[in-house]
Write an enzyme that holds these catalytic residues in place. Structure first.
Site, PDB file in Angstrom:
ATOM      1  N   GLY A  10       0.828  -1.198   0.000  1.00 23.42           N
ATOM      2  CA  GLY A  10       0.000   0.000   0.000  1.00 23.42           C
ATOM      3  C   GLY A  10       0.869   1.257   0.000  1.00 23.42           C
ATOM      4  O   GLY A  10       2.103   1.177   0.004  1.00 23.42           O
ATOM      5  N   MET A  11       0.209   2.408   0.020  1.00 28.59           N
ATOM      6  CA  MET A  11       0.943   3.683  -0.068  1.00 28.59           C
ATOM      7  C   MET A  11       1.883   3.868   1.120  1.00 28.59           C
ATOM      8  O   MET A  11       3.073   4.130   0.952  1.00 28.59           O
ATOM      9  CB  MET A  11      -0.066   4.838  -0.144  1.00 28.59           C
ATOM     10  CG  MET A  11       0.581   6.193  -0.319  1.00 28.59           C
ATOM     11  SD  MET A  11      -0.613   7.445  -0.786  1.00 28.59           S
ATOM     12  CE  MET A  11      -1.641   7.536   0.660  1.00 28.59           C
ATOM     13  N   ILE A  36      -5.818 -10.791   6.460  1.00 27.83           N
ATOM     14  CA  ILE A  36      -5.864 -10.537   7.908  1.00 27.83           C
ATOM     15  C   ILE A  36      -7.233 -10.806   8.533  1.00 27.83           C
ATOM     16  O   ILE A  36      -7.336 -10.908   9.746  1.00 27.83           O
ATOM     17  CB  ILE A  36      -5.380  -9.100   8.283  1.00 27.83           C
ATOM     18  CG1 ILE A  36      -6.249  -8.036   7.607  1.00 27.83           C
ATOM     19  CG2 ILE A  36      -3.896  -8.921   8.010  1.00 27.83           C
ATOM     20  CD1 ILE A  36      -6.088  -6.660   8.229  1.00 27.83           C
ATOM     21  N   THR A 100      -6.541   6.773  12.325  1.00 27.06           N
ATOM     22  CA  THR A 100      -6.927   7.913  11.489  1.00 27.06           C
ATOM     23  C   THR A 100      -7.591   9.062  12.258  1.00 27.06           C
ATOM     24  O   THR A 100      -8.218   8.839  13.302  1.00 27.06           O
ATOM     25  CB  THR A 100      -7.920   7.403  10.402  1.00 27.06           C
ATOM     26  OG1 THR A 100      -8.488   8.501   9.715  1.00 27.06           O
ATOM     27  CG2 THR A 100      -9.060   6.590  11.007  1.00 27.06           C
ATOM     28  N   TYR A 124     -16.111   3.960   7.909  1.00 25.37           N
ATOM     29  CA  TYR A 124     -14.649   3.783   7.910  1.00 25.37           C
ATOM     30  C   TYR A 124     -14.075   4.194   9.265  1.00 25.37           C
ATOM     31  O   TYR A 124     -13.311   3.443   9.882  1.00 25.37           O
ATOM     32  CB  TYR A 124     -14.039   4.622   6.781  1.00 25.37           C
ATOM     33  CG  TYR A 124     -12.528   4.740   6.850  1.00 25.37           C
ATOM     34  CD1 TYR A 124     -11.705   3.669   6.507  1.00 25.37           C
ATOM     35  CD2 TYR A 124     -11.916   5.932   7.264  1.00 25.37           C
ATOM     36  CE1 TYR A 124     -10.321   3.778   6.572  1.00 25.37           C
ATOM     37  CE2 TYR A 124     -10.537   6.042   7.334  1.00 25.37           C
ATOM     38  CZ  TYR A 124      -9.745   4.971   6.988  1.00 25.37           C
ATOM     39  OH  TYR A 124      -8.376   5.079   7.071  1.00 25.37           O
ATOM     40  N   LYS A 128     -12.215   1.715  12.038  1.00 25.93           N
ATOM     41  CA  LYS A 128     -10.832   1.953  12.490  1.00 25.93           C
ATOM     42  C   LYS A 128     -10.798   2.122  14.010  1.00 25.93           C
ATOM     43  O   LYS A 128      -9.882   1.664  14.685  1.00 25.93           O
ATOM     44  CB  LYS A 128     -10.236   3.187  11.798  1.00 25.93           C
ATOM     45  CG  LYS A 128      -9.982   3.044  10.312  1.00 25.93           C
ATOM     46  CD  LYS A 128      -8.876   2.062   9.959  1.00 25.93           C
ATOM     47  CE  LYS A 128      -7.507   2.521  10.409  1.00 25.93           C
ATOM     48  NZ  LYS A 128      -6.436   1.575   9.997  1.00 25.93           N
TER      49      LYS A 128
HETATM   50  N1  LIG Z   1      -4.686   7.331   3.138  1.00 29.67           N
HETATM   51  C1  LIG Z   1      -4.953   8.201   4.122  1.00 29.67           C
HETATM   52  O1  LIG Z   1      -5.222   9.397   3.876  1.00 29.67           O
HETATM   53  C2  LIG Z   1      -4.926   7.758   5.554  1.00 29.67           C
HETATM   54  C3  LIG Z   1      -5.180   8.705   6.563  1.00 29.67           C
HETATM   55  C4  LIG Z   1      -5.139   8.288   7.902  1.00 29.67           C
HETATM   56  C5  LIG Z   1      -4.858   6.972   8.226  1.00 29.67           C
HETATM   57  N2  LIG Z   1      -4.638   6.065   7.225  1.00 29.67           N
HETATM   58  C6  LIG Z   1      -4.341   4.676   7.604  1.00 29.67           C
HETATM   59  O2  LIG Z   1      -3.014   4.398   7.166  1.00 29.67           O
HETATM   60  C7  LIG Z   1      -2.893   3.013   6.808  1.00 29.67           C
HETATM   61  C8  LIG Z   1      -2.288   2.885   5.439  1.00 29.67           C
HETATM   62  O3  LIG Z   1      -3.132   3.577   4.515  1.00 29.67           O
HETATM   63  P1  LIG Z   1      -2.792   3.627   2.941  1.00 29.67           P
HETATM   64  O4  LIG Z   1      -3.390   4.877   2.428  1.00 29.67           O
HETATM   65  O5  LIG Z   1      -1.361   3.316   2.727  1.00 29.67           O
HETATM   66  O6  LIG Z   1      -3.705   2.411   2.433  1.00 29.67           O
HETATM   67  P2  LIG Z   1      -3.611   1.547   1.100  1.00 29.67           P
HETATM   68  O7  LIG Z   1      -2.693   2.159   0.127  1.00 29.67           O
HETATM   69  O8  LIG Z   1      -5.024   1.272   0.718  1.00 29.67           O
HETATM   70  O9  LIG Z   1      -2.924   0.207   1.622  1.00 29.67           O
HETATM   71  C9  LIG Z   1      -3.594  -0.722   2.425  1.00 29.67           C
HETATM   72  C10 LIG Z   1      -3.085  -2.093   2.067  1.00 29.67           C
HETATM   73  O10 LIG Z   1      -3.799  -3.067   2.857  1.00 29.67           O
HETATM   74  C11 LIG Z   1      -4.118  -4.143   2.007  1.00 29.67           C
HETATM   75  N3  LIG Z   1      -5.293  -4.883   2.470  1.00 29.67           N
HETATM   76  C12 LIG Z   1      -6.603  -4.551   2.299  1.00 29.67           C
HETATM   77  N4  LIG Z   1      -7.397  -5.511   2.811  1.00 29.67           N
HETATM   78  C13 LIG Z   1      -6.589  -6.474   3.314  1.00 29.67           C
HETATM   79  C14 LIG Z   1      -6.816  -7.708   3.940  1.00 29.67           C
HETATM   80  N5  LIG Z   1      -8.064  -8.147   4.160  1.00 29.67           N
HETATM   81  N6  LIG Z   1      -5.759  -8.460   4.338  1.00 29.67           N
HETATM   82  C15 LIG Z   1      -4.509  -8.020   4.109  1.00 29.67           C
HETATM   83  N7  LIG Z   1      -4.213  -6.863   3.507  1.00 29.67           N
HETATM   84  C16 LIG Z   1      -5.242  -6.086   3.108  1.00 29.67           C
HETATM   85  C17 LIG Z   1      -4.406  -3.486   0.666  1.00 29.67           C
HETATM   86  O11 LIG Z   1      -4.381  -4.436  -0.378  1.00 29.67           O
HETATM   87  P3  LIG Z   1      -5.308  -4.157  -1.688  1.00 29.67           P
HETATM   88  O12 LIG Z   1      -4.828  -2.875  -2.268  1.00 29.67           O
HETATM   89  O13 LIG Z   1      -5.028  -5.355  -2.532  1.00 29.67           O
HETATM   90  O14 LIG Z   1      -6.705  -4.056  -1.187  1.00 29.67           O
HETATM   91  C18 LIG Z   1      -3.298  -2.448   0.589  1.00 29.67           C
HETATM   92  O15 LIG Z   1      -2.122  -2.971   0.021  1.00 29.67           O
HETATM   93  C19 LIG Z   1      -4.311   2.434   6.957  1.00 29.67           C
HETATM   94  O16 LIG Z   1      -4.413   1.788   8.205  1.00 29.67           O
HETATM   95  C20 LIG Z   1      -5.216   3.638   6.931  1.00 29.67           C
HETATM   96  O17 LIG Z   1      -6.409   3.406   7.640  1.00 29.67           O
HETATM   97  C21 LIG Z   1      -4.658   6.429   5.897  1.00 29.67           C
END
Ligand SMILES: NC(=O)c1ccc[n+]([C@@H]2O[C@H](COP(=O)([O-])OP(=O)(O)OC[C@H]3O[C@@H](n4cnc5c(N)ncnc54)[C@H](OP(=O)(O)O)[C@@H]3O)[C@@H](O)[C@H]2O)c1
Length: 283
Positions: A10-11, A36, A100, A124, A128
């Site tokens: 992921g990002m 997971i 978050t 969401y 979380k």
């Molecule tokens: N993006 C934001 O603005 C933001 C802000 C605050 C907090 N966060 C938190 O930061 C963390 C990382 O966010 P991100 O933006 O990097 O998210 P992301 O790019 O969507 O990455 C999340 C990863 O988790 C994987 N995933 C999804 N469902 C899964 C499952 N059932 N089992 C195992 N892996 C799974 C996804 O795989 P797939 O892509 O194949 O589904 C993806 O590779 C998250 O916990 C998010 O809640 C994000």
């Protein structure tokens, strides 16, 4: 230190793996290696890797999609996190859970501290928050790190959307009544490294310093990109009619992180400038 990173493709997870690998023995996994939401799979994975610490970045992150896919959002973000917590506790590993700003309702008139009561507006945010509660009740040694408005080189994000829209539009409507802290996932990863290396367990708010509305953020993105043609038109949230409600004010107070770890993240403007430079170079 042996560190297991979930959501490694992921990002945020990609940056976390890169940053942590400079000093630690890192194993990154994503949904292909372990789902997971399955306790047996998650337990087997954690047992096999046998890490000292797990940085749990995996999540279902589609905020609007979660409104119609609530069961799935809770399965991944709440139950999945519970499974990771159970697996960590089973082998005595420390757990760092990334959460978050969307756990808050955004009605505060000052930045949110770690002790402010969460009251999520969206599915969401609720899923979380339930993940946070599992981490707190099931693990002895944990960190919960709440962050916000992430942008990074390894995932599609708001910055990329604005840059792309700006290629062929003279104006873009962007909301000006939601204020938060944009955060570069690379900077957050460096902070997560210092947190995981410590034993100062607990909940922390970590984001780049300063705050802005999505509208102000978009203006700065276009300015840095050198797009002088496209105008950002401020609109109210209701106008976009999106499925999930979002906090109007989700600025996080990061002073606990700063005093505990003796460092703060640079301003979001500086971080954005570096991000835009990297994007322009094609990285
Ligand atoms: N993006 C934001 O603005 C933001 C802000 C605050 C907090 N966060 C938190 O930061 C963390 C990382 O966010 P991100 O933006 O990097 O998210 P992301 O790019 O969507 O990455 C999340 C990863 O988790 C994987 N995933 C999804 N469902 C899964 C499952 N059932 N089992 C195992 N892996 C799974 C996804 O795989 P797939 O892509 O194949 O589904 C993806 O590779 C998250 O916990 C998010 O809640 C994000």
């Amino acid at each position: 230190m042996k560190v297991l990173v979930t959501g490694a493709r992921g990002m945020l997870g990609t940056d976390v793996c890169e940053v942590l690998s400079q000093k630690h023995d890192v194993t990154g996994v994503d949904i292909e290696e372990a789902e997971i939401s399955s306790l047996p799979e998650t337990r087997a994975l954690v047992k096999r890797v046998s890490p000292d610490a797990v940085i749990h970045c995996a999540a279902y992150t589609d905020v609007d999609g979660s409104e119609t896919e609530a069961v799935h959002a809770f399965l991944v973000n709440a139950e999945g996190t519970r499974n990771v917590a159970v697996a960590c506790e089973g082998i005595g590993a420390v757990l760092l859970y990334v959460s978050t700003d969307y756990v808050f309702d955004g009605r505060s008139e000052r930045p949110y501290t770690e002790t402010d009561a969460p009251a999520p507006l969206s599915v969401y945010g609720s899923s979380k928050l339930e993940g946070e509660r599992h981490v707190q009740s099931l693990t002895s040694n944990h960190f919960i790190v709440r962050t916000s408005w992430l942008f990074g080189l390894h995932g599609r994000n708001f910055v990329d959307t604005i840059v792309d829209l700006g290629q062929d539009r003279d104006s873009i409507e962007v909301v000006d009544d939601q204020v938060g802290c944009p955060t570069f996932s690379r900077d957050l990863s460096v902070a997560l490294a210092s947190i995981i290396e410590s034993e100062s367990y607990g909940t922390y708010h970590v984001c780049n310093s300063g705050s802005v509305s999505w509208c102000g953020f978009a203006e700065e993105i276009l300015r840095l990109w050198g797009n002088t043609r496209t105008r950002v038109v401020p609109v109210k949230t209701e106008r976009l009619n999106r499925p999930a409600a979002r906090p109007a004010f989700s600025v996080l107070d990061t002073s606990l992180f700063e005093t505990t770890f003796g460092s703060s993240l640079r301003s979001w403007r500086e971080a954005l400038a570096e991000y835009v430079k990297s994007k322009k170079r094609g990285n």
